[in-house]
Design a protein around this motif. Structure first.
Motif, mmCIF file in Angstrom:
data_model
loop_
_atom_site.group_PDB
_atom_site.id
_atom_site.type_symbol
_atom_site.label_atom_id
_atom_site.label_comp_id
_atom_site.label_asym_id
_atom_site.label_seq_id
_atom_site.Cartn_x
_atom_site.Cartn_y
_atom_site.Cartn_z
ATOM 1 N N SER A 27 -24.365 -1.777 38.093
ATOM 2 C CA SER A 27 -23.751 -3.080 37.817
ATOM 3 C C SER A 27 -22.475 -3.292 38.624
ATOM 4 O O SER A 27 -22.121 -4.417 38.974
ATOM 5 N N GLY A 28 -21.755 -2.209 38.935
ATOM 6 C CA GLY A 28 -20.543 -2.325 39.746
ATOM 7 C C GLY A 28 -20.843 -2.863 41.126
ATOM 8 O O GLY A 28 -20.078 -3.648 41.693
ATOM 9 N N ALA A 29 -22.002 -2.472 41.689
ATOM 10 C CA ALA A 29 -22.397 -2.969 43.008
ATOM 11 C C ALA A 29 -22.690 -4.460 42.949
ATOM 12 O O ALA A 29 -22.365 -5.212 43.872
ATOM 13 N N ALA A 30 -23.286 -4.903 41.839
ATOM 14 C CA ALA A 30 -23.587 -6.331 41.684
ATOM 15 C C ALA A 30 -22.313 -7.152 41.696
ATOM 16 O O ALA A 30 -22.262 -8.247 42.272
ATOM 17 N N ARG A 31 -21.252 -6.645 41.070
ATOM 18 C CA ARG A 31 -19.972 -7.358 41.057
ATOM 19 C C ARG A 31 -19.407 -7.466 42.469
ATOM 20 O O ARG A 31 -18.832 -8.490 42.849
ATOM 21 N N LEU A 32 -19.569 -6.400 43.244
ATOM 22 C CA LEU A 32 -19.091 -6.423 44.627
ATOM 23 C C LEU A 32 -19.879 -7.435 45.454
ATOM 24 O O LEU A 32 -19.310 -8.211 46.225
ATOM 25 N N LEU A 33 -21.198 -7.418 45.306
ATOM 26 C CA LEU A 33 -22.046 -8.323 46.075
ATOM 27 C C LEU A 33 -21.737 -9.783 45.786
ATOM 28 O O LEU A 33 -21.842 -10.641 46.664
ATOM 29 N N SER A 34 -21.333 -10.074 44.534
ATOM 30 C CA SER A 34 -21.024 -11.458 44.168
ATOM 31 C C SER A 34 -19.783 -11.967 44.880
ATOM 32 O O SER A 34 -19.529 -13.167 44.902
ATOM 33 N N ARG A 35 -19.016 -11.051 45.471
ATOM 34 C CA ARG A 35 -17.788 -11.433 46.168
ATOM 35 C C ARG A 35 -17.957 -11.338 47.692
ATOM 36 O O ARG A 35 -17.016 -11.156 48.428
ATOM 37 N N MET A 36 -19.231 -11.447 48.137
ATOM 38 C CA MET A 36 -19.529 -11.389 49.564
ATOM 39 C C MET A 36 -20.376 -12.590 49.967
ATOM 40 O O MET A 36 -21.061 -13.186 49.135
ATOM 41 N N GLU A 37 -20.307 -12.928 51.254
ATOM 42 C CA GLU A 37 -21.097 -14.041 51.795
ATOM 43 C C GLU A 37 -21.767 -13.603 53.087
ATOM 44 O O GLU A 37 -21.197 -12.829 53.864
ATOM 45 N N LEU A 38 -22.971 -14.114 53.293
ATOM 46 C CA LEU A 38 -23.665 -13.930 54.571
ATOM 47 C C LEU A 38 -23.273 -15.093 55.465
ATOM 48 O O LEU A 38 -23.619 -16.246 55.184
ATOM 49 N N ARG A 39 -22.538 -14.817 56.531
ATOM 50 C CA ARG A 39 -21.957 -15.887 57.339
ATOM 51 C C ARG A 39 -22.802 -16.264 58.557
ATOM 52 O O ARG A 39 -22.808 -17.408 58.987
ATOM 53 N N ASP A 40 -23.540 -15.282 59.120
ATOM 54 C CA ASP A 40 -24.284 -15.600 60.334
ATOM 55 C C ASP A 40 -25.266 -14.478 60.652
ATOM 56 O O ASP A 40 -25.052 -13.321 60.272
ATOM 57 N N ILE A 41 -26.348 -14.834 61.321
ATOM 58 C CA ILE A 41 -27.273 -13.860 61.903
ATOM 59 C C ILE A 41 -27.539 -14.327 63.321
ATOM 60 O O ILE A 41 -28.068 -15.420 63.545
ATOM 61 N N LYS A 42 -27.140 -13.500 64.274
ATOM 62 C CA LYS A 42 -27.227 -13.922 65.672
ATOM 63 C C LYS A 42 -27.280 -12.703 66.573
ATOM 64 O O LYS A 42 -26.537 -11.727 66.370
ATOM 65 N N ASP A 43 -28.183 -12.740 67.559
ATOM 66 C CA ASP A 43 -28.282 -11.682 68.570
ATOM 67 C C ASP A 43 -28.418 -10.294 67.945
ATOM 68 O O ASP A 43 -27.758 -9.332 68.345
ATOM 69 N N GLY A 44 -29.272 -10.213 66.920
ATOM 70 C CA GLY A 44 -29.545 -8.918 66.307
ATOM 71 C C GLY A 44 -28.433 -8.387 65.418
ATOM 72 O O GLY A 44 -28.419 -7.193 65.078
ATOM 73 N N LYS A 45 -27.508 -9.259 65.040
ATOM 74 C CA LYS A 45 -26.360 -8.832 64.242
ATOM 75 C C LYS A 45 -26.179 -9.761 63.042
ATOM 76 O O LYS A 45 -26.148 -10.977 63.186
ATOM 77 N N ALA B 42 -14.590 -10.574 50.044
ATOM 78 C CA ALA B 42 -13.463 -11.367 49.547
ATOM 79 C C ALA B 42 -12.126 -10.659 49.686
ATOM 80 O O ALA B 42 -11.079 -11.294 49.701
ATOM 81 N N SER B 43 -12.144 -9.319 49.773
ATOM 82 C CA SER B 43 -10.905 -8.558 49.890
ATOM 83 C C SER B 43 -11.199 -7.197 50.490
ATOM 84 O O SER B 43 -12.359 -6.775 50.599
ATOM 85 N N LYS B 44 -10.133 -6.492 50.853
ATOM 86 C CA LYS B 44 -10.285 -5.140 51.388
ATOM 87 C C LYS B 44 -10.855 -4.211 50.315
ATOM 88 O O LYS B 44 -11.587 -3.273 50.617
ATOM 89 N N PHE B 45 -10.498 -4.462 49.069
ATOM 90 C CA PHE B 45 -11.038 -3.661 47.979
ATOM 91 C C PHE B 45 -12.569 -3.727 47.976
ATOM 92 O O PHE B 45 -13.256 -2.708 47.875
ATOM 93 N N VAL B 46 -13.111 -4.941 48.084
ATOM 94 C CA VAL B 46 -14.566 -5.104 48.123
ATOM 95 C C VAL B 46 -15.132 -4.422 49.355
ATOM 96 O O VAL B 46 -16.144 -3.707 49.282
ATOM 97 N N LEU B 47 -14.486 -4.615 50.508
ATOM 98 C CA LEU B 47 -14.943 -4.020 51.754
ATOM 99 C C LEU B 47 -15.022 -2.494 51.646
ATOM 100 O O LEU B 47 -16.023 -1.884 52.035
ATOM 101 N N ASP B 48 -13.974 -1.878 51.108
ATOM 102 C CA ASP B 48 -13.934 -0.418 51.009
ATOM 103 C C ASP B 48 -15.014 0.120 50.078
ATOM 104 O O ASP B 48 -15.573 1.196 50.310
ATOM 105 N N ASN B 49 -15.317 -0.631 49.017
ATOM 106 C CA ASN B 49 -16.226 -0.106 47.997
ATOM 107 C C ASN B 49 -17.689 -0.460 48.222
ATOM 108 O O ASN B 49 -18.569 0.120 47.578
ATOM 109 N N ILE B 50 -17.969 -1.388 49.139
ATOM 110 C CA ILE B 50 -19.358 -1.765 49.405
ATOM 111 C C ILE B 50 -19.970 -0.871 50.483
ATOM 112 O O ILE B 50 -21.191 -0.878 50.696
#
Length: 458
Positions: free
Chosen positions: A28-46, A52-60
């Protein structure tokens, strides 16, 4: 479903599909992290994700491969994943007039809902962790992501003044409240809890209101429980509150200025409740952590202190974060008053007048010098100091010598342990013991200062 030529709506739908699939298979902790993320683009294989924050970035990060594989499967492409903190990637399209009005209204509604017991300046994102606080910080993360549903309930965070106990305690509350604003989160000091309890004696209505307030909490954060010593009635009330909340899987976190075993005037049944969960300590920060803290405050509050002066202050002030921040404010304030840039000479002059204990930079004495000076001061044998004697006449001087060697001599706990043929954890315990003694006994502080003067005069 395979996604090609993705629009913003497609990206949002794709990410919602992925979040749903991951939520069904991850904690469930991962679900909370995912809810604070967005898919911004898919381009050139990337694929570009924002957090939403460095905290989310570090823990995902531990779920990075799972997300990457699922994105590749959904799109039919072999994608590599890029994750950045929001604001580091491309800007969203400008909103329409209606969207602007709606967004402004939403923000206004959010801003009006605040938790009156929490200070929003304390967050997990701006808490700088190091070896001195790593376990406590990680425990706070786990608690914040899964309040009441984690292995650390109850949790007790202990340590000396100014080491970040209140910061972590309130940061837990702020993290939970930001994501679950309907949860009943209460932060209170033990002193305020006691005063409110005493005030409720006037009538049954007041007493019932007090009980309802605290026993209906989803998250109860109580600061400085050492204040409860010798307050039997308040302890009794807290015990029943604890039992009620714990039975209902509500999250409970306490802080204390020492290990719970050292609280002498706490009832056994309350002590066992405090001890039943995770007990974790905060220690004075190492030099590198002090530098990170100082640089953060210097930049955030635009103090204008040059790096070389920051370095001097971080070497000179080792007691706790509060004293370090006080030193930074003092030096910056003096520099502004005289209209000059802060210098090391200015720092030296001002720090000698502060309450914080003065430190000799790059001390030229050895561990043996510290123990010899301490042995001579107490008129005891150096051989006994380095031995296994548990006599109070030897034990206290030995602990004070360890405290001085660690906090003032730049020696590691492992180095001190080798000198005494002890494990570094024994050294850490002794250092903490002296820190506690200094807090309650002015004579101990004076003893430390006297021995330091002897060492510095060599």
């Amino acid at each position: 479903m395979i996604y090609h030529g993705l629009t913003m709506e497609d990206l949002e739908q794709l990410w919602n599909d992925i979040k749903q699939q991951l939520t069904d298979n991850l904690p469930s902790g991962a679900a909370r992290l995912l809810s604070r993320m967005e898919l911004r683009d898919i381009k050139d294989g990337k694929a570009e994700l924002t957090a939403a924050s460095k905290f989310v970035l570090d823990n995902i990060k531990e779920y990075r491969t799972v997300i990457e594989n699922l994105l590749s499967e959904k799109t039919g492409e072999n994608l590599s994943l890029s994750i950045t903190v929001s604001g580091d990637t491309r800007t969203k399209p400008s909103p329409t007039t209606d969207e602007k009005v709606s967004s402004k209204s939403d923000r206004k509604a959010q801003n009006t809902k605040k938790n009156p017991t929490l200070n929003t300046k304390y967050t997990l994102d701006n808490f700088i962790q190091g070896d001195n606080s790593d376990i406590a910080y990680k425990a706070a993360q786990v608690i914040a992501m899964n309040p009441g549903n984690n292995p650390f309930n109850p949790c007790l965070i202990y340590g000396g003044v100014g080491l970040g106990k209140t910061h972590l305690l309130q940061a837990i509350g702020n993290y939970i409240f930001e994501r679950n604003p309907d949860m009943n989160i209460i932060y209170v000091t033990a002193e305020s809890f006691t005063n409110e309890f005493i005030s409720s004696f006037g009538s049954n209505e007041a007493k019932n209101k007090f009980k309802k307030t605290y026993r209906n909490a989803d998250v109860l954060l109580i600061d400085d429980i050492h204040f409860l010593q010798k307050k039997e009635s308040t302890q009794e009330e807290l015990f029943h509150t604890f039992v009620e909340l714990h039975h209902n899987n509500k999250q409970i976190v306490f802080t204390c200025d020492r290990p719970i075993t050292e609280l002498t005037d706490i009832t056994d049944r309350l002590r066992t409740r405090f001890s039943s969960g995770l007990n974790v300590d905060l220690r004075p920060p190492e030099y590198e952590v002090r530098v990170a803290i100082a640089k953060q405050k210097n930049a955030r509050e635009n103090l204008g202190i040059p790096d070389n002066v920051l370095d001097y202050i971080c070497q000179a002030v080792r007691t706790n974060v509060r004293d370090l921040e006080g030193a930074l404010i003092t030096i910056s304030g003096i520099a502004n008053l005289v209209g000059k840039k802060a210098t090391i000479e200015m720092a030296k002059e001002q720090l000698k007048n502060m309450v914080v204990e003065q430190v000799t930079i790059n001390a030229n004495y050895s561990i043996n010098d510290v123990f010899t000076a301490t042995a001579n001061y107490f008129n005891v044998s150096l051989v006994e100091m380095r031995g296994a004697s548990r006599s109070k006449a030897i034990k206290i001087p030995r602990q004070i010598a360890m405290y001085i060697a660690y906090n003032y001599g730049h020696f590691t706990q492992s180095d001190i342990g080798k000198y005494l043929n002890k494990d570094h954890t024994s050294v850490r315990y002794s250092v903490q013991q002296v820190e506690s003694m200094i807090e309650i006994d002015e004579s101990t502080r004076k003893t430390v200062d006297s021995i330091n003067r002897i060492l510095n005069s060599k």
